[in-house]
Scaffold this motif. Structure first.
Motif, PDB file in Angstrom:
ATOM      1  N   GLY A 293       0.717  -1.274   0.198  1.00 44.16           N
ATOM      2  CA  GLY A 293       0.125   0.488  -0.094  1.00 44.16           C
ATOM      3  C   GLY A 293       0.600   1.095   0.017  1.00 44.16           C
ATOM      4  N   PHE A 294       1.589   1.183   0.949  1.00 41.85           N
ATOM      5  CA  PHE A 294       2.874   2.121   1.044  1.00 41.85           C
ATOM      6  C   PHE A 294       3.144   2.611  -0.216  1.00 41.85           C
ATOM      7  N   ASP A 295       3.691   1.525  -0.722  1.00 41.29           N
ATOM      8  CA  ASP A 295       4.995   1.410  -2.137  1.00 41.29           C
ATOM      9  C   ASP A 295       3.981   1.911  -3.085  1.00 41.29           C
ATOM     10  N   THR A 296       2.868   1.446  -3.133  1.00 46.71           N
ATOM     11  CA  THR A 296       1.636   1.828  -4.986  1.00 46.71           C
ATOM     12  C   THR A 296       1.796   3.895  -4.375  1.00 46.71           C
ATOM     13  N   VAL A 297       1.437   4.427  -3.120  1.00 50.25           N
ATOM     14  CA  VAL A 297       1.076   5.600  -3.244  1.00 50.25           C
ATOM     15  C   VAL A 297       2.562   6.080  -3.366  1.00 50.25           C
TER      16      VAL A 297
ATOM     17  N   LYS B  71       5.090   5.062  -5.656  1.00 49.24           N
ATOM     18  CA  LYS B  71       5.184   4.914  -6.768  1.00 49.24           C
ATOM     19  C   LYS B  71       4.481   6.123  -7.804  1.00 49.24           C
ATOM     20  N   ALA B  72       3.081   6.004  -7.551  1.00 52.43           N
ATOM     21  CA  ALA B  72       1.919   6.692  -7.774  1.00 52.43           C
ATOM     22  C   ALA B  72       2.564   8.603  -7.805  1.00 52.43           C
TER      23      ALA B  72
ATOM     24  N   ASP C 160       5.241  13.484 -10.301  1.00 47.96           N
ATOM     25  CA  ASP C 160       5.733  14.310 -10.022  1.00 47.96           C
ATOM     26  C   ASP C 160       7.589  14.258 -11.413  1.00 47.96           C
ATOM     27  N   SER C 161       6.644  13.324 -12.671  1.00 48.73           N
ATOM     28  CA  SER C 161       7.790  13.222 -13.055  1.00 48.73           C
ATOM     29  C   SER C 161       7.190  13.656 -14.665  1.00 48.73           C
TER      30      SER C 161
END
Length: 333
Positions: free
Chosen positions: A106-110, A112-113, A118-119
Motif C-alpha cells: 500500500g505504501f509502495d503504491t502511493v 510509485k504514484a 512528479d515525473s
C-alpha cells in the motif's frame, strides 16, 4: 433563491457542529472538488492510474493494501496522508500496533504514484500525497472489479503523525456494533456507510491471531463462536492450527477473495464473517436489513460504497493554506 438557501444551510451545519470540533471538517470539505487540478496538473488521474495498474499487475495485494491504508489514514487524523509519515523515534501513526499489519504494498503504491505524477514537469510538487492516496484507492477498487467513482481532490498533507493519535480511533476485529457505530458516527458516517465500508473486506486477508479466539477459545460455554458457521470454523482450524506460523494469512472472503463484489454480505448471511466485527453486522438487527440489501444487489452495494468513500474522503481534510504538498510522502518538507 437556491444559492442563499444553500449558504444558510452550510452555515447552520458549521455552527451546529462547532461543539465537537467537526466544523473544520465540514467547512473545509466544501473546498474539495473533482477538477481541483484542472489547470495545475490536468493529467493527474491518468498518471496515478497508470502507476497503480503497473503495481496491481505485480501483485493483487496492491488492492487491499492501498484500500486499508486509506481507511487507516482517514479514521485517525483525517485524510491528510499522515499514515505515510515516518519519524526518527519510531512513534508515528504507522508504528502503532493496529497499523503494523498494514502491507508494504500500500505504501509502495502511493510512493510509485507520487513519482509518476512528479515525473510530469507541470505536476511536480503540485499534488498532495493525501490526494494521490485517495485516487489510488479508487483505482485499486475498480481494478479489483468494484465501481469507478469520482474522487474529490484538493487535500493538503499533514505535518504531524503520532502513535498516540491512533488510540481507540480504529475498529478492531472484536468490536461490537455500538463500538463500530461510535467510531464511524464521530466522522459523520451512518450505519449504511459503516456496512458499505465494511464490504471492503471482500478483498484482503488476515493473520490467524486476529480471529483465533473465535475458533479455539470463545467462551467457557463454547469453544467456537456460535455465530460462526461450524463447517467454516473447522476449515479455519485446519488453516490456523494452534501452533501456527504467524505469517499465515487467510482470505477475508472465502468465496471470491480476488474480486471486489458483494459476496462478503452473502458470507455474513451464512455465518462466514471472519471477524466478529464482520458477523455482528448480520446478527445485530440494526444492520441486518442493510446486509441483506447489499447481499441481494451488487449494484446497491457499489452505489453505497462509492457514496461512503466520498464521505470518508472528506474527513478532517486540510485545504487552502493548511498543511503542505509533501515532496517526499514519508516526511514533512
Amino acid at each position: 433563491m437556491k444559492n442563499p438557501i444553500w449558504v444558510a444551510v452550510l452555515v447552520l451545519v458549521v455552527l451546529t457542529d462547532s461543539k465537537n470540533n467537526n466544523n473544520i471538517i465540514i467547512g473545509y470539505a466544501q473546498l474539495l472538488r473533482t477538477d481541483f487540478y484542472r489547470t495545475t496538473c490536468p493529467n493527474v488521474e491518468s498518471l496515478v492510474r497508470a502507476a497503480v495498474q503497473a503495481k496491481f499487475r505485480q501483485t493483487f495485494v496492491t488492492a487491499p493494501a492501498t484500500l486499508r491504508l486509506f481507511f487507516h489514514d482517514c479514521l485517525v487524523r483525517g485524510c491528510d496522508g499522515s499514515i505515510m509519515l515516518a519519524v526518527p523515534n519510531g512513534q508515528a501513526e504507522k508504528d502503532h500496533p493496529d497499523n503494523l499489519s498494514l502491507a508494504g504494498d500500500g505504501f509502495d503504491t502511493v510512493v510509485k504514484a507520487k513519482a509518476a505524477v512528479d515525473s510530469d514537469p507541470q505536476c511536480r510538487n503540485k499534488v498532495s500525497c493525501a490526494d494521490i492516496l485517495a485516487l489510488a484507492t479508487r483505482d485499486v477498487v475498480n481494478l479489483a472489479g468494484g465501481t469507478f467513482y469520482p474522487v474529490e481532490l484538493g487535500r493538503r498533507d499533514g505535518r504531524v503523525s503520532t502513535i498516540a493519535s491512533v488510540q481507540r480511533r480504529l475498529p478492531g476485529p472484536g468490536s461490537n456494533l455500538d463500538q463500530l457505530s461510535s467510531i464511524f458516527a464521530s466522522h459523520g458516517l451512518d450505519l449504511t456507510d459503516l456496512v458499505a465500508l465494511s464490504g471492503s473486506h471482500t478483498i484482503g486477508f488476515s493473520h490467524c491471531s486476529r480471529f483465533a479466539n473465535r475458533i479455539y477459545n470463545f467462551s467457557p460455554q463454547s469453544r467456537i463462536d456460535p455465530s460462526l458457521n461450524l463447517q467454516y470454523a473447522l476449515q479455519l482450524r485446519q488453516m490456523c492450527p494452534i501452533r501456527v506460523d504467524p505469517r499465515i494469512a487467510i482470505n477475508m472472503d472465502p468465496a471470491s477473495p480476488n474480486t471486489f463484489d458483494n459476496a462478503y454480505f452473502q458470507n455474513l448471511q451464512q455465518g462466514r464473517g471472519l471477524f466478529s466485527s464482520d458477523q455482528v453486522l448480520f446478527t445485530d438487527g440494526r444492520t441486518r436489513n442493510i446486509v441483506n440489501q447489499f447481499a441481494a444487489s451488487n449494484v446497491a452495494f457499489n452505489q453505497a460504497f462509492a457514496l461512503a468513500m466520498t464521505k470518508l474522503g472528506r474527513v478532517g481534510v486540510l485545504t487552502g493554506s493548511q498543511g503542505e504538498i509533501r515532496i517526499d510522502c514519508t516526511r514533512p518538507n
